[in-house]
Design a protein around this motif. Structure first.
Motif, PDB file in Angstrom:
ATOM      1  N   ARG A  95       0.821  -1.206   0.000  1.00  0.00           N
ATOM      2  CA  ARG A  95       0.000   0.000   0.000  1.00  0.00           C
ATOM      3  C   ARG A  95       0.855   1.255   0.000  1.00  0.00           C
ATOM      4  O   ARG A  95       0.593   2.204  -0.741  1.00  0.00           O
ATOM      5  N   ARG A 122       1.146   3.662  -3.309  1.00  0.00           N
ATOM      6  CA  ARG A 122       0.689   5.049  -3.130  1.00  0.00           C
ATOM      7  C   ARG A 122       1.795   6.003  -3.590  1.00  0.00           C
ATOM      8  O   ARG A 122       1.540   6.973  -4.313  1.00  0.00           O
ATOM      9  N   VAL A 126      -7.662  -1.262  -2.173  1.00  0.00           N
ATOM     10  CA  VAL A 126      -7.531  -0.760  -0.800  1.00  0.00           C
ATOM     11  C   VAL A 126      -8.642  -1.332   0.074  1.00  0.00           C
ATOM     12  O   VAL A 126      -8.389  -1.774   1.203  1.00  0.00           O
ATOM     13  N   SER A 167      -7.740  -4.955   0.756  1.00  0.00           N
ATOM     14  CA  SER A 167      -6.638  -5.101   1.718  1.00  0.00           C
ATOM     15  C   SER A 167      -7.085  -4.680   3.116  1.00  0.00           C
ATOM     16  O   SER A 167      -6.652  -5.272   4.104  1.00  0.00           O
TER      17      SER A 167
END
Length: 145
Positions: A46, A50, A99, A102
């Motif tokens: 993540r 990002r 997202v 996750s």
């Protein structure tokens, strides 16, 4: 080669290198490292993606400005448009779904299928492949323009 084309070419190939290194090298390898659990791997992923997506947005802006200044061939513009379109789809639709998945996995749920990849993950990888081909075409077309 004028400054606009030079900046666009540099940004395209930096962007291409980042996508290849992160999406097709780092991402699959991190889960093979000793001691990397699914929650740790997801947390790392993540953060890394990002950051990658933020860099991609900046590089896309550099390419766009360079193309506005240089006015390259239609083929180069179309190839860049494909790469940019893939990035926009990833940012607007695919990454938010990843997202959410996750978040579910990190909260202790299976996210739909446990450790296996979801269809949305395959969509992201497919868009990465499209982006790689489009960036490669963009870079080559700008260099030969």
């Amino acid at each position: 080669m004028n400054a606009g084309v030079s900046a666009a070419v540099a940004a395209v190939f930096v962007w291409l290198g980042m996508v290849l290194a992160i999406s097709f090298l780092e991402a699959p390898l991190k889960f093979r490292a000793p001691g990397v659990t699914l929650p740790i791997g997801l947390g790392i992923g993540r953060l890394v993606f990002r950051a990658l997506n933020g860099c991609e947005a900046v590089l896309a802006a550099v390419v766009l400005v360079g193309m506005i200044v240089a006015r390259p061939s239609t083929a180069a513009i179309v190839a860049f448009g494909v790469a940019l379109g893939a990035l926009v789809i990833q940012l607007a639709a695919v990454r938010p779904a990843l997202v959410r998945r996750s978040n579910t996995v990190l909260a202790g749920g299976s996210g739909g299928s446990g450790r296996s990849r979801s269809r949305i993950h395959y969509a992201y990888v497919g868009l990465e492949a499209v982006k790689v081909l489009a960036l490669l075409a963009t870079g080559i077309l700008l260099l030969t323009w």
